[in-house]
Design a protein around this motif. Sequence first.
Motif, PDB file in Angstrom:
ATOM      1  N   ALA A  59      35.626 -39.385  88.117  1.00 21.48           N
ATOM      2  CA  ALA A  59      36.519 -39.260  89.275  1.00 21.48           C
ATOM      3  C   ALA A  59      36.031 -40.110  90.440  1.00 21.48           C
ATOM      4  O   ALA A  59      36.832 -40.721  91.158  1.00 21.48           O
ATOM      5  N   PHE A  60      34.709 -40.163  90.630  1.00 21.21           N
ATOM      6  CA  PHE A  60      34.164 -40.940  91.740  1.00 21.21           C
ATOM      7  C   PHE A  60      34.056 -42.429  91.402  1.00 21.21           C
ATOM      8  O   PHE A  60      34.039 -43.272  92.297  1.00 21.21           O
ATOM      9  N   GLN A  61      33.969 -42.752  90.096  1.00 22.20           N
ATOM     10  CA  GLN A  61      33.902 -44.147  89.674  1.00 22.20           C
ATOM     11  C   GLN A  61      35.287 -44.713  89.336  1.00 22.20           C
ATOM     12  O   GLN A  61      35.417 -45.900  89.075  1.00 22.20           O
ATOM     13  N   ASN A  62      36.289 -43.820  89.289  1.00 23.32           N
ATOM     14  CA  ASN A  62      37.650 -44.207  88.914  1.00 23.32           C
ATOM     15  C   ASN A  62      37.692 -44.801  87.501  1.00 23.32           C
ATOM     16  O   ASN A  62      38.339 -45.809  87.250  1.00 23.32           O
ATOM     17  N   TRP A  63      37.018 -44.129  86.578  1.00 19.79           N
ATOM     18  CA  TRP A  63      36.979 -44.560  85.174  1.00 19.79           C
ATOM     19  C   TRP A  63      37.991 -43.751  84.380  1.00 19.79           C
ATOM     20  O   TRP A  63      37.683 -42.696  83.825  1.00 19.79           O
ATOM     21  N   GLY A  64      39.213 -44.224  84.305  1.00 21.09           N
ATOM     22  CA  GLY A  64      40.250 -43.509  83.577  1.00 21.09           C
ATOM     23  C   GLY A  64      39.983 -43.394  82.090  1.00 21.09           C
ATOM     24  O   GLY A  64      40.435 -42.454  81.433  1.00 21.09           O
ATOM     25  N   TRP A  65      39.226 -44.334  81.530  1.00 18.47           N
ATOM     26  CA  TRP A  65      38.955 -44.311  80.085  1.00 18.47           C
ATOM     27  C   TRP A  65      38.150 -43.093  79.652  1.00 18.47           C
ATOM     28  O   TRP A  65      38.131 -42.735  78.467  1.00 18.47           O
ATOM     29  N   VAL A  66      37.491 -42.420  80.613  1.00 18.87           N
ATOM     30  CA  VAL A  66      36.687 -41.243  80.262  1.00 18.87           C
ATOM     31  C   VAL A  66      37.555 -40.144  79.660  1.00 18.87           C
ATOM     32  O   VAL A  66      37.086 -39.344  78.850  1.00 18.87           O
ATOM     33  N   LEU A  67      38.839 -40.101  80.037  1.00 11.13           N
ATOM     34  CA  LEU A  67      39.724 -39.076  79.487  1.00 11.13           C
ATOM     35  C   LEU A  67      39.798 -39.163  77.966  1.00 11.13           C
ATOM     36  O   LEU A  67      39.972 -38.146  77.292  1.00 11.13           O
ATOM     37  N   ARG A  68      39.654 -40.356  77.417  1.00 17.82           N
ATOM     38  CA  ARG A  68      39.668 -40.515  75.966  1.00 17.82           C
ATOM     39  C   ARG A  68      38.493 -39.795  75.320  1.00 17.82           C
ATOM     40  O   ARG A  68      38.593 -39.279  74.200  1.00 17.82           O
ATOM     41  N   TYR A  69      37.362 -39.771  75.999  1.00 18.33           N
ATOM     42  CA  TYR A  69      36.161 -39.141  75.449  1.00 18.33           C
ATOM     43  C   TYR A  69      36.185 -37.624  75.642  1.00 18.33           C
ATOM     44  O   TYR A  69      35.535 -36.889  74.893  1.00 18.33           O
ATOM     45  N   ASN A  70      36.916 -37.167  76.652  1.00 16.26           N
ATOM     46  CA  ASN A  70      36.990 -35.737  76.912  1.00 16.26           C
ATOM     47  C   ASN A  70      38.047 -35.036  76.071  1.00 16.26           C
ATOM     48  O   ASN A  70      37.908 -33.849  75.766  1.00 16.26           O
ATOM     49  N   LEU A  71      39.086 -35.755  75.691  1.00 16.05           N
ATOM     50  CA  LEU A  71      40.201 -35.124  74.981  1.00 16.05           C
ATOM     51  C   LEU A  71      39.790 -34.430  73.685  1.00 16.05           C
ATOM     52  O   LEU A  71      40.216 -33.296  73.445  1.00 16.05           O
ATOM     53  N   PRO A  72      38.964 -35.033  72.815  1.00 13.95           N
ATOM     54  CA  PRO A  72      38.592 -34.327  71.578  1.00 13.95           C
ATOM     55  C   PRO A  72      37.930 -32.976  71.834  1.00 13.95           C
ATOM     56  O   PRO A  72      38.244 -31.985  71.155  1.00 13.95           O
ATOM     57  N   LEU A  73      37.027 -32.909  72.817  1.00 14.68           N
ATOM     58  CA  LEU A  73      36.361 -31.640  73.103  1.00 14.68           C
ATOM     59  C   LEU A  73      37.332 -30.646  73.755  1.00 14.68           C
ATOM     60  O   LEU A  73      37.201 -29.439  73.577  1.00 14.68           O
ATOM     61  N   THR A  74      38.302 -31.154  74.501  1.00 14.92           N
ATOM     62  CA  THR A  74      39.329 -30.270  75.053  1.00 14.92           C
ATOM     63  C   THR A  74      40.138 -29.619  73.941  1.00 14.92           C
ATOM     64  O   THR A  74      40.416 -28.415  73.968  1.00 14.92           O
ATOM     65  N   LEU A  75      40.508 -30.408  72.944  1.00 18.46           N
ATOM     66  CA  LEU A  75      41.284 -29.879  71.825  1.00 18.46           C
ATOM     67  C   LEU A  75      40.464 -28.884  71.000  1.00 18.46           C
ATOM     68  O   LEU A  75      40.989 -27.869  70.526  1.00 18.46           O
ATOM     69  N   ILE A  76      39.169 -29.170  70.836  1.00 20.82           N
ATOM     70  CA  ILE A  76      38.297 -28.219  70.134  1.00 20.82           C
ATOM     71  C   ILE A  76      38.218 -26.912  70.914  1.00 20.82           C
ATOM     72  O   ILE A  76      38.313 -25.821  70.344  1.00 20.82           O
ATOM     73  N   GLY A  77      38.050 -27.016  72.238  1.00 22.31           N
ATOM     74  CA  GLY A  77      38.017 -25.820  73.067  1.00 22.31           C
ATOM     75  C   GLY A  77      39.312 -25.035  72.989  1.00 22.31           C
ATOM     76  O   GLY A  77      39.314 -23.796  72.981  1.00 22.31           O
ATOM     77  N   LEU A  78      40.440 -25.736  72.915  1.00 27.25           N
ATOM     78  CA  LEU A  78      41.742 -25.074  72.792  1.00 27.25           C
ATOM     79  C   LEU A  78      41.814 -24.264  71.506  1.00 27.25           C
ATOM     80  O   LEU A  78      42.269 -23.110  71.495  1.00 27.25           O
ATOM     81  N   ILE A  79      41.353 -24.859  70.411  1.00 31.46           N
ATOM     82  CA  ILE A  79      41.362 -24.160  69.117  1.00 31.46           C
ATOM     83  C   ILE A  79      40.452 -22.929  69.162  1.00 31.46           C
ATOM     84  O   ILE A  79      40.813 -21.844  68.688  1.00 31.46           O
ATOM     85  N   LEU A  80      39.268 -23.085  69.752  1.00 33.32           N
ATOM     86  CA  LEU A  80      38.338 -21.963  69.857  1.00 33.32           C
ATOM     87  C   LEU A  80      38.933 -20.836  70.706  1.00 33.32           C
ATOM     88  O   LEU A  80      38.794 -19.649  70.381  1.00 33.32           O
ATOM     89  N   ALA A  81      39.599 -21.205  71.809  1.00 32.15           N
ATOM     90  CA  ALA A  81      40.217 -20.204  72.671  1.00 32.15           C
ATOM     91  C   ALA A  81      41.338 -19.480  71.939  1.00 32.15           C
ATOM     92  O   ALA A  81      41.508 -18.258  72.108  1.00 32.15           O
ATOM     93  N   ALA A  82      42.100 -20.198  71.123  1.00 27.58           N
ATOM     94  CA  ALA A  82      43.172 -19.562  70.351  1.00 27.58           C
ATOM     95  C   ALA A  82      42.601 -18.575  69.335  1.00 27.58           C
ATOM     96  O   ALA A  82      43.132 -17.466  69.158  1.00 27.58           O
TER      97      ALA A  82
END
Length: 259
Positions: free
Chosen positions: A58-81
């Motif tokens: 957010a402070f470096q304005n690196w939008g590409w980081v979202l690509r690296y976070n998405l897989p773990l977000t989806l894993i967390g979603l599955i675990l929460a379900a």
Amino acid sequence: MGIANRLYFSWLLVVLLLLITTFMPETSSYLFKPLQAKWLWLQVVCLGFQALTLGIAAFQNWGWVLRYNLPLTLIGLILAAINLINGLSPNVFGVPAAGLFLVGFVVLAVLQLPATETPERKNTSPLLGLASLTAVVATLGSLYFSEVKHFIPCTLCWYQRVLMYPLAFLLPAGLLGKNPRVQTLALPLSILGMVVATYHVMEEKIPGFSPIKVCAPDNPCTTPWINYYGWITIPVLSLTAFTIIMVCVVIANRQTRKA
């Protein structure tokens, strides 16, 4: 919504979920019950990684980081379900908290799913390969101890897992994607891991050293599940792995700046 806003709001949501985990009795009490905490701790792994990477991005304005976070977000979603489905079981934390985490991960996924910037491909240092190998071996080793040998991870062990498991994904992804900037994201994770592992080693090796009561009485941080050559224990192995990764990342960062 622009990339910068996606980064910022994702980071704020992650921090909020971590605060809820810490202060909501329904979740925090389970973090310290070794036989009941696995599903919740794995979600903390997914969140802890993003708290650091999204904050830096957010402070470096690196939008590409979202690509690296998405897989773990989806894993967390599955675990929460899964937690929500099993929420009535006394071995899993309750339905309200599980539903809250599920909603949180869904919102994160919505913020991260749209196309993002593609990181510029550059040559990476061979040391990034060594760091990647170390993180993967350390992660597989910890899973072997807990899932095959059935050693129960203490609270300090889980803190170290929160910091190591994402490195086993982030570093190889950066290596394969020829993105040396992942070294910047990996550095705070490895440094924090060294700090926690050092504290764990001191608590294990120095009699009476326990300024902060972290682990539960029924699963103390000082249990020597392994003790090779009278010195090599699981915390020592963890500290060694984090140190190797940190040294490799620091040197690789210097080489990248000089290139």
